[in-house]
Design a protein around this motif. Structure first.
Motif, PDB file in Angstrom:
ATOM      1  N   MET A   1       0.837  -1.164   0.000  1.00 16.92           N
ATOM      2  CA  MET A   1       0.000   0.000   0.000  1.00 16.92           C
ATOM      3  C   MET A   1       0.891   1.239   0.000  1.00 16.92           C
ATOM      4  N   GLU A   2       0.572   2.155  -0.886  1.00 18.21           N
ATOM      5  CA  GLU A   2       1.338   3.388  -1.001  1.00 18.21           C
ATOM      6  C   GLU A   2       0.570   4.535  -0.376  1.00 18.21           C
ATOM      7  N   LEU A   3       1.267   5.352   0.391  1.00 16.04           N
ATOM      8  CA  LEU A   3       0.689   6.549   0.980  1.00 16.04           C
ATOM      9  C   LEU A   3       1.476   7.758   0.496  1.00 16.04           C
ATOM     10  N   ALA A   4       0.756   8.806   0.142  1.00 13.88           N
ATOM     11  CA  ALA A   4       1.402  10.022  -0.352  1.00 13.88           C
ATOM     12  C   ALA A   4       1.013  11.204   0.527  1.00 13.88           C
ATOM     13  N   ILE A   5       1.945  12.134   0.697  1.00 11.80           N
ATOM     14  CA  ILE A   5       1.705  13.339   1.473  1.00 11.80           C
ATOM     15  C   ILE A   5       1.751  14.537   0.519  1.00 11.80           C
ATOM     16  N   HIS A   6       0.690  15.341   0.555  1.00 10.20           N
ATOM     17  CA  HIS A   6       0.598  16.526  -0.292  1.00 10.20           C
ATOM     18  C   HIS A   6       0.388  17.755   0.589  1.00 10.20           C
ATOM     19  N   HIS A   7       0.803  18.906   0.059  1.00  6.46           N
ATOM     20  CA  HIS A   7       0.657  20.168   0.787  1.00  6.46           C
ATOM     21  C   HIS A   7      -0.271  21.097   0.008  1.00  6.46           C
ATOM     22  N   TYR A   8      -1.317  21.585   0.685  1.00  2.24           N
ATOM     23  CA  TYR A   8      -2.252  22.540   0.113  1.00  2.24           C
ATOM     24  C   TYR A   8      -2.272  23.773   1.020  1.00  2.24           C
ATOM     25  N   PRO A   9      -1.499  24.821   0.699  1.00  2.85           N
ATOM     26  CA  PRO A   9      -1.323  25.945   1.625  1.00  2.85           C
ATOM     27  C   PRO A   9      -2.571  26.776   1.885  1.00  2.85           C
ATOM     28  N   LYS A  10      -3.584  26.705   1.047  1.00  2.00           N
ATOM     29  CA  LYS A  10      -4.780  27.521   1.239  1.00  2.00           C
ATOM     30  C   LYS A  10      -5.762  26.912   2.246  1.00  2.00           C
ATOM     31  N   MET A  11      -5.531  25.691   2.677  1.00  5.92           N
ATOM     32  CA  MET A  11      -6.438  25.032   3.605  1.00  5.92           C
ATOM     33  C   MET A  11      -5.957  25.217   5.040  1.00  5.92           C
ATOM     34  N   GLU A  12      -6.897  25.049   6.019  1.00  7.74           N
ATOM     35  CA  GLU A  12      -6.508  25.169   7.424  1.00  7.74           C
ATOM     36  C   GLU A  12      -5.609  24.000   7.826  1.00  7.74           C
TER      37      GLU A  12
ATOM     38  N   CYS B   1      -3.428  21.885   6.171  1.00  6.81           N
ATOM     39  CA  CYS B   1      -2.872  21.928   4.817  1.00  6.81           C
ATOM     40  C   CYS B   1      -2.111  20.673   4.404  1.00  6.81           C
ATOM     41  N   TRP B   2      -1.814  19.767   5.322  1.00  5.60           N
ATOM     42  CA  TRP B   2      -1.082  18.549   4.955  1.00  5.60           C
ATOM     43  C   TRP B   2      -2.066  17.400   4.794  1.00  5.60           C
ATOM     44  N   LEU B   3      -2.024  16.760   3.634  1.00  8.33           N
ATOM     45  CA  LEU B   3      -2.965  15.705   3.284  1.00  8.33           C
ATOM     46  C   LEU B   3      -2.212  14.385   3.133  1.00  8.33           C
ATOM     47  N   LEU B   4      -2.654  13.380   3.854  1.00  7.27           N
ATOM     48  CA  LEU B   4      -2.108  12.023   3.730  1.00  7.27           C
ATOM     49  C   LEU B   4      -3.163  11.194   3.030  1.00  7.27           C
ATOM     50  N   LYS B   5      -2.827  10.687   1.842  1.00  8.79           N
ATOM     51  CA  LYS B   5      -3.829   9.938   1.095  1.00  8.79           C
ATOM     52  C   LYS B   5      -3.262   8.626   0.589  1.00  8.79           C
ATOM     53  N   ARG B   6      -4.170   7.699   0.336  1.00  7.33           N
ATOM     54  CA  ARG B   6      -3.810   6.392  -0.193  1.00  7.33           C
ATOM     55  C   ARG B   6      -3.753   6.483  -1.709  1.00  7.33           C
ATOM     56  N   VAL B   7      -2.624   6.115  -2.276  1.00  9.36           N
ATOM     57  CA  VAL B   7      -2.451   6.166  -3.722  1.00  9.36           C
ATOM     58  C   VAL B   7      -3.315   5.069  -4.349  1.00  9.36           C
TER      59      VAL B   7
ATOM     60  N   SER C   1     -12.443   8.958  -0.469  1.00  9.17           N
ATOM     61  CA  SER C   1     -12.604   9.131   0.982  1.00  9.17           C
ATOM     62  C   SER C   1     -11.413   8.610   1.784  1.00  9.17           C
ATOM     63  N   GLN C   2     -10.449   7.963   1.154  1.00  7.99           N
ATOM     64  CA  GLN C   2      -9.315   7.397   1.866  1.00  7.99           C
ATOM     65  C   GLN C   2      -8.183   8.425   1.961  1.00  7.99           C
ATOM     66  N   HIS C   3      -8.443   9.465   2.765  1.00  9.54           N
ATOM     67  CA  HIS C   3      -7.434  10.494   3.011  1.00  9.54           C
ATOM     68  C   HIS C   3      -7.684  11.100   4.378  1.00  9.54           C
ATOM     69  N   ALA C   4      -6.681  11.830   4.893  1.00  8.02           N
ATOM     70  CA  ALA C   4      -6.797  12.516   6.175  1.00  8.02           C
ATOM     71  C   ALA C   4      -5.988  13.807   6.117  1.00  8.02           C
TER      72      ALA C   4
END
Length: 85
Positions: A1-12, A14-20, A25-28
């Motif tokens: 299982m692969e997990l990726a971390i993304h950064h979205y600076p406009k959100m409160e 802003c760090w998103l951990l999602k399943r590739v 719905s499989q994100h936090a």
């Protein structure tokens, strides 16, 4: 299982951990990159998270069967004192 971390600076959170290649719905979301990395580390090591925010994130990212298979190590219990930590 692969997990990726993304950064979205406009959100409160802003760090998103999602399943590739997972469902939408499989994100936090997390406040810091360190929190996202710690949650990813717990999932990769197959450990059951103790803190509520990591437990909820692991439930969202993993399927029900995968979450039930996480290693629940019992907490330390001192017999002489009679209390649990």
């Amino acid at each position: 299982m692969e997990l990726a971390i993304h950064h979205y600076p406009k959100m409160e959170r802003c760090w998103l951990l999602k399943r590739v290649h997972g469902e939408h719905s499989q994100h936090a979301h997390f406040y810091t990159k360190e929190e996202a990395l710690l949650c990813r580390k717990l999932i990769d090591q197959n450990k059951y998270p103790r803190e509520k925010k990591y437990k909820y994130a692991a439930q969202r990212i993993l399927t029900e069967e995968e979450f039930k298979l996480l290693n629940k190590r019992p907490r330390y219990y001192n017999v002489q004192k009679g209390t649990q930590r």
